[in-house]
Design an enzyme around this catalytic site. Structure first.
Site, PDB file in Angstrom:
ATOM      1  N   ASP A   1      11.014 -30.120  36.501  1.00 10.49           N
ATOM      2  CA  ASP A   1       9.569 -29.931  36.385  1.00 10.49           C
ATOM      3  C   ASP A   1       8.823 -30.237  37.677  1.00 10.49           C
ATOM      4  O   ASP A   1       7.602 -30.334  37.685  1.00 10.49           O
ATOM      5  CB  ASP A   1       9.003 -30.781  35.248  1.00 10.49           C
ATOM      6  CG  ASP A   1       9.144 -32.282  35.493  1.00 10.49           C
ATOM      7  OD1 ASP A   1       9.857 -32.667  36.451  1.00 10.49           O
ATOM      8  OD2 ASP A   1       8.558 -33.071  34.728  1.00 10.49           O
TER       9      ASP A   1
ATOM     10  N   THR B   1      13.353 -38.166  36.168  1.00  8.95           N
ATOM     11  CA  THR B   1      12.559 -38.710  35.073  1.00  8.95           C
ATOM     12  C   THR B   1      13.444 -39.696  34.337  1.00  8.95           C
ATOM     13  O   THR B   1      14.606 -39.387  34.041  1.00  8.95           O
ATOM     14  CB  THR B   1      12.112 -37.584  34.122  1.00  8.95           C
ATOM     15  OG1 THR B   1      11.251 -36.697  34.826  1.00  8.95           O
ATOM     16  CG2 THR B   1      11.378 -38.137  32.920  1.00  8.95           C
TER      17      THR B   1
ATOM     18  N   GLU C   1       9.152 -37.144  23.627  1.00 12.36           N
ATOM     19  CA  GLU C   1       9.750 -37.268  24.951  1.00 12.36           C
ATOM     20  C   GLU C   1      11.278 -37.221  24.914  1.00 12.36           C
ATOM     21  O   GLU C   1      11.909 -36.802  25.890  1.00 12.36           O
ATOM     22  CB  GLU C   1       9.317 -38.594  25.589  1.00 12.36           C
ATOM     23  CG  GLU C   1       7.826 -38.718  25.840  1.00 12.36           C
ATOM     24  CD  GLU C   1       7.415 -38.067  27.140  1.00 12.36           C
ATOM     25  OE1 GLU C   1       8.060 -38.314  28.158  1.00 12.36           O
ATOM     26  OE2 GLU C   1       6.429 -37.307  27.113  1.00 12.36           O
TER      27      GLU C   1
END
Length: 272
Positions: free
Chosen positions: A74, A79, A56
């Site tokens: 995305d 995020t 990640e």
């Protein structure tokens, strides 16, 4: 650096999740079930977090990721944090609600209306430009916020994954395989969520709890995971499975014992 190398492993909307239905009791062990410490022991849990962080965040230092926040393009908005809480998938909202319940006057509380409004979208409306800076400030100055991240990680991902894995009779490696899949795909029931991946695997192999061989079942689960990853461009690099988890499985390391060596996106990592 390809955009998917950092935090691209995002999940579908949490509205599809089914964590409440996941029970937490061990099934009876049998000869096909590995032994050793489970993933929920502190040492193994730290290994799990380092493995996830390698995929990640391109780093083994998962505790450095509390302040992380960006939009990786995305379709899931911002995020952020230690497992990539997303403004578009409900888990970031749940986290900030938890933090605000515990610390009402925090720097993120004022963004709750905007987080509710953008949930399910990739919009930054009401969040930009101040929210990222507020997130970083909270992560760097508030132990309560860092604890909230860990608690929400456990509630939404780690605990349900380990519980389901134990019910299926798989050991520490299998518990990690479930957890990593749940972090990336979410524990929903459609074909590309955790529940759908597990269902696909079970069409090809029995779980140890159902009398199957643990290695055979985990191999089928990883096959199903790869299929799910390839359904979305952001997940199309499957090295976190093929040059990491599959490597451990082929070596018979069902207890996820160190030393561990693996690659993700071409980068090499090691835990001694």
């Amino acid at each position: 650096m390809p955009f998917f190398r950092r935090k691209a492993a995002r999940r579908t909307l949490l509205a599809a999740f089914g964590t409440a239905a996941i029970a937490s009791q061990w099934p009876s062990a049998d000869a096909s079930t590995s032994g050793g410490a489970g993933l929920d022991t502190p040492a193994k849990k730290d290994i799990a977090m380092r493995l996830v962080s390698s995929a990640e965040n391109s780093s083994l230092d998962w505790e450095a990721q509390y302040p992380y926040i960006e939009d990786i393009g995305d379709g899931r908005g911002y995020t952020a944090g230690i497992i990539g809480f997303c403004s578009g998938t409900s888990d970031m909202l749940a986290l900030v609600e938890l933090y605000t319940k515990r610390a009402p006057d925090n720097v993120l509380a004022g963004y709750l209306p905007a987080l509710r409004a953008v949930n399910g979208t990739d919009s930054h409306k009401g969040l930009a430009p101040g929210f990222p800076a507020a997130w970083r400030k909270a992560a760097r100055t508030s132990a309560a916020f860092r604890k909230a991240q860990r608690d929400e990680r456990d509630r939404g991902y780690f605990d349900p994954a380990v519980a389901r894995a134990k019910r299926d009779g798989v050991g520490t490696l299998g518990q990690f395989v479930y957890y990593d899949a749940m972090v990336m795909h979410g524990p929903g029931t459609d074909a590309v969520c955790f529940g759908g991946i597990r269902a696909r695997a079970r069409r090809h192999a029995d779980t140890p709890a159902d009398g199957g061989n643990e290695t055979t079942y985990l191999d089928a689960f990883l096959d199903a995971r790869v299929w799910a990853m390839k359904q979305e461009a952001a997940h199309s690099d499957v090295t976190r499975v093929e040059t990491a988890q599959r490597v451990f499985l082929k070596k018979g390391n069902l207890d996820l014992d160190t030393p561990l060596k693996w690659k993700v996106y071409g980068d090499s990592y090691e835990i001694g």
